[in-house]
Enzyme design. Structure first.
Site, PDB file in Angstrom:
ATOM      1  N   LYS A   1       2.443  -9.187   8.529  1.00 10.86           N
ATOM      2  CA  LYS A   1       2.592  -8.243   7.410  1.00 10.86           C
ATOM      3  C   LYS A   1       1.538  -7.141   7.522  1.00 10.86           C
ATOM      4  O   LYS A   1       0.341  -7.415   7.498  1.00 10.86           O
ATOM      5  CB  LYS A   1       2.447  -8.986   6.072  1.00 10.86           C
TER       6      LYS A   1
ATOM      7  N   ASP B   1      -1.707  -2.090  -0.855  1.00 11.40           N
ATOM      8  CA  ASP B   1      -0.667  -2.576  -1.766  1.00 11.40           C
ATOM      9  C   ASP B   1      -1.060  -2.254  -3.211  1.00 11.40           C
ATOM     10  O   ASP B   1      -1.819  -2.977  -3.842  1.00 11.40           O
ATOM     11  CB  ASP B   1      -0.490  -4.097  -1.596  1.00 11.40           C
TER      12      ASP B   1
ATOM     13  N   ASP C   1       6.169  -5.195  -6.312  1.00  8.85           N
ATOM     14  CA  ASP C   1       4.934  -5.782  -5.784  1.00  8.85           C
ATOM     15  C   ASP C   1       5.233  -6.930  -4.812  1.00  8.85           C
ATOM     16  O   ASP C   1       4.346  -7.412  -4.127  1.00  8.85           O
ATOM     17  CB  ASP C   1       4.050  -6.271  -6.943  1.00  8.85           C
TER      18      ASP C   1
ATOM     19  N   ARG D   1       7.449  -9.421   1.630  1.00 15.48           N
ATOM     20  CA  ARG D   1       8.637 -10.142   2.118  1.00 15.48           C
ATOM     21  C   ARG D   1       9.735  -9.169   2.549  1.00 15.48           C
ATOM     22  O   ARG D   1      10.555  -9.497   3.386  1.00 15.48           O
ATOM     23  CB  ARG D   1       9.132 -11.115   1.036  1.00 15.48           C
TER      24      ARG D   1
ATOM     25  N   ASP E   1      -4.337  -5.968   2.828  1.00  8.92           N
ATOM     26  CA  ASP E   1      -2.993  -6.574   2.807  1.00  8.92           C
ATOM     27  C   ASP E   1      -2.285  -6.456   4.168  1.00  8.92           C
ATOM     28  O   ASP E   1      -1.119  -6.808   4.293  1.00  8.92           O
ATOM     29  CB  ASP E   1      -2.166  -5.914   1.697  1.00  8.92           C
TER      30      ASP E   1
ATOM     31  N   LYS F   1      -0.300  -2.888  -9.746  1.00  8.49           N
ATOM     32  CA  LYS F   1      -1.288  -3.959  -9.928  1.00  8.49           C
ATOM     33  C   LYS F   1      -2.358  -3.496 -10.916  1.00  8.49           C
ATOM     34  O   LYS F   1      -2.775  -2.347 -10.877  1.00  8.49           O
ATOM     35  CB  LYS F   1      -1.959  -4.283  -8.591  1.00  8.49           C
TER      36      LYS F   1
ATOM     37  N   GLU G   1       6.520  -6.740  -1.999  1.00  7.91           N
ATOM     38  CA  GLU G   1       6.922  -5.835  -0.910  1.00  7.91           C
ATOM     39  C   GLU G   1       6.752  -6.462   0.464  1.00  7.91           C
ATOM     40  O   GLU G   1       7.439  -6.083   1.405  1.00  7.91           O
ATOM     41  CB  GLU G   1       6.111  -4.528  -1.007  1.00  7.91           C
TER      42      GLU G   1
HETATM   43  N1  BES Z   1      -0.315  -8.601  -1.445  1.00  9.13           N
HETATM   44  C1  BES Z   1       0.118  -9.398  -2.531  1.00  9.13           C
HETATM   45  C2  BES Z   1      -0.378 -10.842  -2.460  1.00  9.13           C
HETATM   46  C3  BES Z   1      -1.862 -11.074  -2.545  1.00  9.13           C
HETATM   47  C4  BES Z   1      -2.452 -11.382  -3.764  1.00  9.13           C
HETATM   48  C5  BES Z   1      -2.655 -11.039  -1.419  1.00  9.13           C
HETATM   49  C6  BES Z   1      -3.805 -11.637  -3.841  1.00  9.13           C
HETATM   50  C7  BES Z   1      -4.023 -11.288  -1.494  1.00  9.13           C
HETATM   51  C8  BES Z   1      -4.596 -11.589  -2.706  1.00  9.13           C
HETATM   52  C9  BES Z   1       1.650  -9.435  -2.589  1.00  9.13           C
HETATM   53  O1  BES Z   1       2.287  -8.311  -2.112  1.00  9.13           O
HETATM   54  C10 BES Z   1       2.042  -9.599  -4.021  1.00  9.13           C
HETATM   55  O2  BES Z   1       1.656  -8.798  -4.807  1.00  9.13           O
HETATM   56  N2  BES Z   1       2.789 -10.638  -4.321  1.00  9.13           N
HETATM   57  C11 BES Z   1       3.232 -10.902  -5.654  1.00  9.13           C
HETATM   58  C12 BES Z   1       4.655 -11.367  -5.578  1.00  9.13           C
HETATM   59  C13 BES Z   1       5.317 -11.501  -6.906  1.00  9.13           C
HETATM   60  C14 BES Z   1       5.492 -10.159  -7.571  1.00  9.13           C
HETATM   61  C15 BES Z   1       6.667 -12.160  -6.697  1.00  9.13           C
HETATM   62  C16 BES Z   1       2.339 -11.984  -6.260  1.00  9.13           C
HETATM   63  O3  BES Z   1       1.994 -12.924  -5.536  1.00  9.13           O
HETATM   64  O4  BES Z   1       1.964 -11.864  -7.397  1.00  9.13           O
HETATM   65 ZN    ZN Z   2       1.236  -7.252  -0.608  1.00  8.06          ZN
HETATM   66 ZN    ZN Z   3       2.476  -6.744  -3.532  1.00  5.14          ZN
END
Ligand code: BES
Ligand code: ZN
Ligand code: ZN
Length: 491
Positions: free
Chosen positions: A257, A262, A339, A343, A280, A269, A341
């Site tokens: 990834k 992000d 968010d 996947r 990220d 966020k 993104e």
């Molecule tokens: N980049 C984030 C995940 C992340 C969170 C990495 C904290 C490192 C530290 C990812 O893109 C994300 O925001 N995922 C969301 C998915 C949700 C909206 C389904 C999450 O985990 O909250």
């Molecule tokens: Zn992310």
């Molecule tokens: Zn994200």
């Protein structure tokens, strides 16, 4: 850092600094002695307070003699490769505190662990602890703590020179991986990362193709393009290839990834969660440096690293919740949350690997879910796989590199959670729990029928404090794990 190995028997002089090891006594009350030639140290110094606990250190400058650092290794029965890596981190901090630029390490013989493992673990611990990211400091670089420049390992291990070479390569690339992750997003954007990948072509056996926006449009990677919509910078898809195997030998593909920042997109966020999101792209960085390491080690394998790259930004052009986009493999995807993104870009990269590269095994690595961090903390990553043998291979690699991972299940019942009313699949689960598993279920849809594992490193890629030989901020987690997995693949 320069690391080198010497046979025992070197005579030390004043001005040298020597790192010695002492285990914690167990069972009998017998005091544990230093190596015979250093028994004088216990006469000059009251060591009765020194317990030999793991990572306990004492510094003895000693007039007219070489300076000595004694490092506790903990109980012999608890000593393993990882505890040795960890125990030397304290000694390295001490050297940096005291501005010691060169250390001589008297590698101990430890019952139950072979010489090679003792040497490589201590060397790794020292190399990986000796790191700071200070390119943006104009003063007090490294917080006033200079790096150790040379470590000389005094050891009877037969293959010492080869171990030094491998350690310097693998750990050196882990530090470069940390640098790239720590780099600011302005510089480490899709172009910056593609440039870094392209530079690997100087290594024999490596080639690199960078697809730009127009080519990605032509390939119809609708999900990578959707995430990129709000960006001022182009998306890129990097395909690195290393040919070290026999002609006809199948490939391993690593997909990483590469979200260079992000923001969350329209599902922005909040403060407290957005600040570190330049990291990220840690999965893409780990994939890139694992391939570099494999090529520099001249491993007899064929390897791809596929890096989908973009940031996830906000603009009037940004993709929106409720939109539907068509993936590279033709699946239509409803955007439940902008968010989620990672996947999306991974889905297109995975189906590209399945359709075009046709490897024997695919491993993706990603900072995918906050839920992974919430579940495992900063010390353990997790993975999902459809293949038990591949799972075992990853676990064995993790056990030997000290990069802890834990397997999560594909829970069949949750498949329905990713259903959409208006498209084939949604990028967001209908339930808020088990976020890491839901991410895995989404990716599974695009990962083909072959051997595949997904590693979520949202927990371990970045740390809020130093943990042993892993520094605060980017840890480089995954580089050594992937390299070890590749080494053991079909061995
Ligand atoms: N980049 C984030 C995940 C992340 C969170 C990495 C904290 C490192 C530290 C990812 O893109 C994300 O925001 N995922 C969301 C998915 C949700 C909206 C389904 C999450 O985990 O909250
Ligand atoms: Zn992310
Ligand atoms: Zn994200």
């Amino acid at each position: 850092m320069k690391i080198e190995a010497k046979k025992p028997g070197h005579s030390f002089k004043k001005g040298d600094t020597i790192l010695l090891f002492m285990p914690e006594p167990e069972g009998t009350k017998k005091p544990v002695l230093l190596p015979a030639e250093f028994s004088y140290v216990s006469k000059l110094l009251d060591l009765s307070y020194f317990k030999g606990k793991q990572a306990e250190v004492v510094f003895a400058p000693l007039a007219d003699r070489p300076a000595v650092i004694i490092c506790g290794t903990g109980k012999q029965s608890d000593t393993d490769a990882e505890s040795l890596r960890r125990c030397v981190a304290g000694a390295v901090s001490l050297c940096r505190e005291k501005s010691i630029k060169k250390i001589h390490v008297l590698v101990p013989a430890i019952q139950g662990i072979d010489n090679t493992t003792v040497l490589s673990s201590i060397a790794e611990g020292i190399y990986l602890s000796n790191y700071s990211f200070d390119r943006y400091k104009t003063k007090n670089k490294g917080n006033g703590k200079p790096l150790v420049e040379t470590a000389v390992f005094h050891t009877a291990a037969k293959d010492a020179a080869a171990i030094m070479k491998k350690t310097a390569l693998v750990c050196g690339n882990t530090l470069l991986c940390r640098d790239l992750i720590n780099e600011i997003s302005e510089k480490c954007d899709s172009r910056g990362m593609a440039r870094e990948a392209k530079s690997l072509e100087r290594i024999p056996g490596v080639s690199c193709t960078v697809y730009g926006k127009r080519e990605i449009e032509k390939m119809k990677m609708g999900l990578l393009l959707a995430v990129n919509k709000g960006s001022a910078k182009p998306p890129m898809l990097v395909v690195l290839k290393y040919r070290g195997g026999r002609p006809g030998q199948k490939y391993v593909a690593i997909v990483g990834k590469g979200i260079t920042f992000d923001s969350g997109g329209i599902n922005l966020k909040p403060s407290g969660h957005i600040e570190d999101m330049r990291t990220d792209m840690a999965g893409a960085a780990a994939a890139l440096y694992a391939l570099k390491t494999a090529a520099e080690l001249k491993l007899p394998v064929n390897l791809y690293a596929v890096l989908p790259l973009t940031d996830n930004m906000i603009s009037p052009e940004s993709f929106r919740p409720g939109d539907v986009y068509t993936a590279y493999d033709g699946t239509t995807v409803e955007i439940g949350n902008t968010d989620a993104e990672g996947r999306l870009i991974l889905a297109d990269a995975l189906s590209y690997a399945v359709k075009v590269l046709r490897p024997e095994v695919i491993i993706d690595i990603a900072t995918l879910t906050g839920s992974c961090l919430a579940t495992f903390g900063e010390a353990v990553a997790c993975y999902l796989t459809t293949d038990d043998d591949l799972g075992r291979l990853l676990e064995d690699a993790a056990a030997s590199t000290g990069e802890a991972i834990w397997r999560l299940p594909f829970v069949k019942e949750y498949d329905d959670n990713m259903k959409s009313d208006i498209a084939d699949i949604c990028n967001m689960s209908s339930e808020k729990n088990a976020g890491t598993i839901m991410g895995g279920i989404f990716l599974k849809h695009f990962a083909g029928k072959g051997k595949w594992a997904h590693i979520d490193i949202a927990s371990t890629a970045r740390a809020t404090k130093q943990r042993g030989y892993r520094p605060k901020e980017a840890t480089g987690f995954g580089v050594r794990l992937l390299v070890e997995t590749i080494i053991n693949w079909k061995k």
